[in-house]
Design a protein around this motif. Structure first.
Motif, PDB file in Angstrom:
ATOM      1  N   ILE A  78     -18.402  27.092  10.164  1.00 44.81           N
ATOM      2  CA  ILE A  78     -19.740  26.507  10.173  1.00 44.81           C
ATOM      3  C   ILE A  78     -19.745  25.359   9.215  1.00 44.81           C
ATOM      4  N   GLY A  79     -18.795  24.847   8.848  1.00 43.17           N
ATOM      5  CA  GLY A  79     -18.729  23.535   7.854  1.00 43.17           C
ATOM      6  C   GLY A  79     -18.826  23.884   6.317  1.00 43.17           C
ATOM      7  N   ARG A  80     -18.598  25.184   6.058  1.00 44.53           N
ATOM      8  CA  ARG A  80     -18.850  25.584   4.742  1.00 44.53           C
ATOM      9  C   ARG A  80     -17.213  25.810   4.016  1.00 44.53           C
ATOM     10  N   GLN A  81     -17.383  25.755   2.807  1.00 47.43           N
ATOM     11  CA  GLN A  81     -16.083  25.893   2.187  1.00 47.43           C
ATOM     12  C   GLN A  81     -16.036  27.087   1.374  1.00 47.43           C
ATOM     13  N   ILE A  82     -14.792  27.807   1.242  1.00 47.00           N
ATOM     14  CA  ILE A  82     -14.844  29.073   0.263  1.00 47.00           C
ATOM     15  C   ILE A  82     -14.418  28.377  -1.346  1.00 47.00           C
ATOM     16  N   ALA A  83     -15.512  28.883  -2.352  1.00 47.31           N
ATOM     17  CA  ALA A  83     -15.447  28.347  -3.300  1.00 47.31           C
ATOM     18  C   ALA A  83     -14.195  28.645  -4.188  1.00 47.31           C
ATOM     19  N   SER A  84     -13.807  27.807  -5.300  1.00 41.15           N
ATOM     20  CA  SER A  84     -12.672  27.980  -6.091  1.00 41.15           C
ATOM     21  C   SER A  84     -13.132  28.736  -7.213  1.00 41.15           C
ATOM     22  N   SER A  85     -14.281  28.636  -7.740  1.00 44.23           N
ATOM     23  CA  SER A  85     -14.836  29.200  -9.209  1.00 44.23           C
ATOM     24  C   SER A  85     -15.085  30.525  -8.952  1.00 44.23           C
ATOM     25  N   TYR A 133     -29.750  24.223  -3.858  1.00 46.87           N
ATOM     26  CA  TYR A 133     -29.668  24.703  -5.289  1.00 46.87           C
ATOM     27  C   TYR A 133     -28.337  25.421  -5.364  1.00 46.87           C
ATOM     28  N   VAL A 134     -27.667  25.924  -4.620  1.00 50.03           N
ATOM     29  CA  VAL A 134     -26.413  26.523  -4.768  1.00 50.03           C
ATOM     30  C   VAL A 134     -24.952  25.889  -3.782  1.00 50.03           C
ATOM     31  N   GLY A 135     -25.497  24.947  -3.109  1.00 44.23           N
ATOM     32  CA  GLY A 135     -24.587  24.113  -2.544  1.00 44.23           C
ATOM     33  C   GLY A 135     -23.998  24.828  -1.292  1.00 44.23           C
ATOM     34  N   ASP A 136     -22.878  24.000  -0.643  1.00 44.98           N
ATOM     35  CA  ASP A 136     -22.412  24.628   0.677  1.00 44.98           C
ATOM     36  C   ASP A 136     -20.968  25.731   0.358  1.00 44.98           C
ATOM     37  N   GLU A 137     -20.784  25.832  -0.822  1.00 45.98           N
ATOM     38  CA  GLU A 137     -19.681  26.815  -1.082  1.00 45.98           C
ATOM     39  C   GLU A 137     -20.006  28.185  -1.032  1.00 45.98           C
ATOM     40  N   VAL A 138     -19.112  29.071  -0.220  1.00 46.59           N
ATOM     41  CA  VAL A 138     -19.337  30.357  -0.040  1.00 46.59           C
ATOM     42  C   VAL A 138     -18.373  31.125  -1.110  1.00 46.59           C
ATOM     43  N   HIS A 139     -19.075  31.933  -1.937  1.00 44.85           N
ATOM     44  CA  HIS A 139     -18.221  32.829  -2.904  1.00 44.85           C
ATOM     45  C   HIS A 139     -17.833  34.022  -2.273  1.00 44.85           C
ATOM     46  N   LEU A 140     -16.627  34.261  -2.284  1.00 44.91           N
ATOM     47  CA  LEU A 140     -15.944  35.540  -1.739  1.00 44.91           C
ATOM     48  C   LEU A 140     -15.747  36.736  -2.723  1.00 44.91           C
ATOM     49  N   ARG A 141     -16.067  38.002  -2.608  1.00 47.75           N
ATOM     50  CA  ARG A 141     -16.074  38.978  -3.652  1.00 47.75           C
ATOM     51  C   ARG A 141     -15.265  39.982  -3.190  1.00 47.75           C
ATOM     52  N   GLY A 142     -14.045  40.434  -3.416  1.00 48.12           N
ATOM     53  CA  GLY A 142     -13.289  41.345  -3.155  1.00 48.12           C
ATOM     54  C   GLY A 142     -13.804  42.772  -3.325  1.00 48.12           C
ATOM     55  N   CYS A 199      -8.910  40.551   7.028  1.00 40.37           N
ATOM     56  CA  CYS A 199     -10.335  40.082   6.663  1.00 40.37           C
ATOM     57  C   CYS A 199     -10.393  38.795   5.865  1.00 40.37           C
ATOM     58  N   ARG A 200      -9.479  38.773   4.930  1.00 38.82           N
ATOM     59  CA  ARG A 200      -9.515  37.513   4.217  1.00 38.82           C
ATOM     60  C   ARG A 200      -9.334  36.232   5.095  1.00 38.82           C
ATOM     61  N   ARG A 201      -8.380  36.467   6.027  1.00 40.84           N
ATOM     62  CA  ARG A 201      -8.283  35.214   7.010  1.00 40.84           C
ATOM     63  C   ARG A 201      -9.314  35.013   7.947  1.00 40.84           C
ATOM     64  N   CYS A 202      -9.756  36.232   8.318  1.00 43.04           N
ATOM     65  CA  CYS A 202     -10.976  36.275   9.344  1.00 43.04           C
ATOM     66  C   CYS A 202     -12.304  35.411   8.922  1.00 43.04           C
ATOM     67  N   ILE A 203     -12.608  36.073   7.477  1.00 40.03           N
ATOM     68  CA  ILE A 203     -13.875  35.647   7.105  1.00 40.03           C
ATOM     69  C   ILE A 203     -13.864  33.936   6.699  1.00 40.03           C
ATOM     70  N   THR A 204     -12.415  33.523   6.308  1.00 36.63           N
ATOM     71  CA  THR A 204     -12.257  32.136   5.734  1.00 36.63           C
ATOM     72  C   THR A 204     -12.349  31.307   7.132  1.00 36.63           C
ATOM     73  N   GLY A 205     -11.873  31.719   8.201  1.00 36.54           N
ATOM     74  CA  GLY A 205     -11.961  31.058   9.458  1.00 36.54           C
ATOM     75  C   GLY A 205     -13.542  30.740   9.844  1.00 36.54           C
ATOM     76  N   LYS A 206     -14.285  31.841   9.872  1.00 37.61           N
ATOM     77  CA  LYS A 206     -15.726  31.984  10.301  1.00 37.61           C
ATOM     78  C   LYS A 206     -16.304  31.023   9.316  1.00 37.61           C
ATOM     79  N   ILE A 207     -16.153  31.038   8.109  1.00 39.32           N
ATOM     80  CA  ILE A 207     -16.931  30.227   7.085  1.00 39.32           C
ATOM     81  C   ILE A 207     -16.742  28.640   7.199  1.00 39.32           C
ATOM     82  N   GLN A 208     -15.477  28.375   7.559  1.00 31.03           N
ATOM     83  CA  GLN A 208     -15.159  27.102   7.744  1.00 31.03           C
ATOM     84  C   GLN A 208     -15.442  26.551   9.254  1.00 31.03           C
TER      85      GLN A 208
END
Ligand code: 5AD
Ligand code: FES
Length: 344
Positions: free
Chosen positions: A327-334, A43-52, A316-325
């Motif tokens: 596990i084969g997921r991507q940071i959403a751009s929307s 339903y929502v795909g592999d993208e992970v949305h980050l909220r600052g 934190c931004r770098r850390c969480i991006t690395g962790k998400i990638q």
């Protein structure tokens, strides 16, 4: 039990008894998480949305018995950021690439509606989605923030059980909480809510009611966290919630509300050093990294052991991006609004 999970995976509906059954049997944790993970992907795909997340004031006029920011806690040094400081952090967050900003605070009367409207208008110039998480307000105030440009609002119900609610929130009522959530929906906000798992006196049946409530109001976002006892509150000596139960609640919510946004919460990671990643693999699709800077981070002390206390927003931004990638997921751009699926 596996049949109940299979049914929920296909039909996205569960009875109260079925939810209770899923909550009480730890043996099916992995099956439940796998089902939630599959529904999340469909339903929502592999993208992970980050909220600052900007925690702009720890001043609070309420006395919620579990919360370290409660007004009655005299052991906490209080701070409030001036609008210019908040805008400064917001600009930095946009610079780190965040597409959504969450402004959170205690219930602090210093930020009058005109002050908030100014902050909202200025932030909206940055072309970010804006979420407010500033507590119970009047209908008029919610309307004013919306007019100024706020897109979303987070207000956890905390518990839908009126007795437990009253017990946990002196001087507050479940009725007004519900009024707020209803106002927000009617005003056109995307509405985020959620509950605490493991509050003293909370039963599995109450948690099942919470889950059914989230479905009934068609919430757009649900944040779940284990209750973590804070020494500076009246609940200091209580047991606290577990990571496992909070994860189970989260997974069931994904099964019954397949298209919503679900954050892997900071409180989950406080109890398990891989908590957010496990959350992202058990139904979650959102992470809310902290973009608050310096001493303020430590002072936003909801509960002990909060993660990233000594880290910078860039770290934190770098850390969480690395962790998400990892596990084969991507940071959403929307901006990651909820995209509702037509009922099957
Ligand atoms: N443990 C876990 N979560 C807490 N919150 C407040 N105090 C605690 C605690 N002791 C949560 C509440 C609130 C959110 C901002 O933080 O659910 O909605
Ligand atoms: Fe803050 Fe990893 S997200 S240190």
């Amino acid at each position: 039990m596996i049949e109940i999970i299979e049914k929920a995976k296909m039909q996205h509906a569960l009875t109260k008894q079925e939810i209770i059954a899923l909550l009480e049997v730890p043996a099916i944790d992995e099956e439940l998480a796998a089902a939630a993970d599959a529904v999340r992907q469909k339903y929502v795909g592999d993208e992970v949305h980050l909220r600052g997340l900007i925690e702009f004031s720890n001043v609070c006029g309420r006395t919620c018995r579990y919360c370290g920011l409660r007004g009655a806690n005299k052991n906490l040094k209080r701070y409030r950021m001036e609008p210019e400081t908040i805008l400064d952090l917001a600009r930095k967050a946009a610079g780190y690439g965040y597409k959504t900003l969450v402004l959170q605070s205690g219930e602090d009367a210093y930020y009058t509606a005109p002050k908030m409207e100014h902050i909202i208008r200025e932030i909206k110039k940055l072309d970010l989605a804006l979420t407010l998480s500033i507590g119970e307000k009047t209908t008029e105030e919610y309307r004013a923030y919306k007019r100024a440009g706020a897109d979303r609002y987070l207000l956890r119900i905390e518990t839908t059980n009126s007795e437990l609610y009253k017990n946990m929130h002196p001087g507050m009522s479940l009725e007004n909480r519900l009024r707020c959530l209803n106002d927000l929906k009617l005003l056109g906000y995307e509405v985020g809510t959620g509950c605490l798992v493991g509050l003293p006196g909370q039963t599995l049946a109450m948690l099942a009611d919470d889950i059914l409530f989230f479905k009934a109001i068609d919430a757009d976002m649900i944040g779940i966290g284990p209750f973590i006892p804070n020494q500076d509150t009246p609940l200091a000596g209580e047991a606290g919630g577990t990571f496992e139960l909070a994860r189970r609640v989260m997974a069931i919510i994904r099964l019954v509300l397949p298209d919503i946004n679900i954050p892997a919460t900071t409180a989950m990671e406080t109890l398990n050093k891989n908590g957010r990643i496990i959350g992202l693999q058990s139904g979650a699709n959102v992470v809310m990294p902290n973009v608050t800077e310096g001493e303020y981070r430590k002072l936003y002390a909801l509960y002990p052991g909060k993660i990233c206390m000594n880290d910078t927003p860039a770290h934190c931004r770098r850390c969480i991006t690395g962790k998400i990638q990892g596990i084969g997921r991507q940071i959403a751009s929307s901006q990651g609004n909820r995209k509702k699926f037509a009922k099957e």
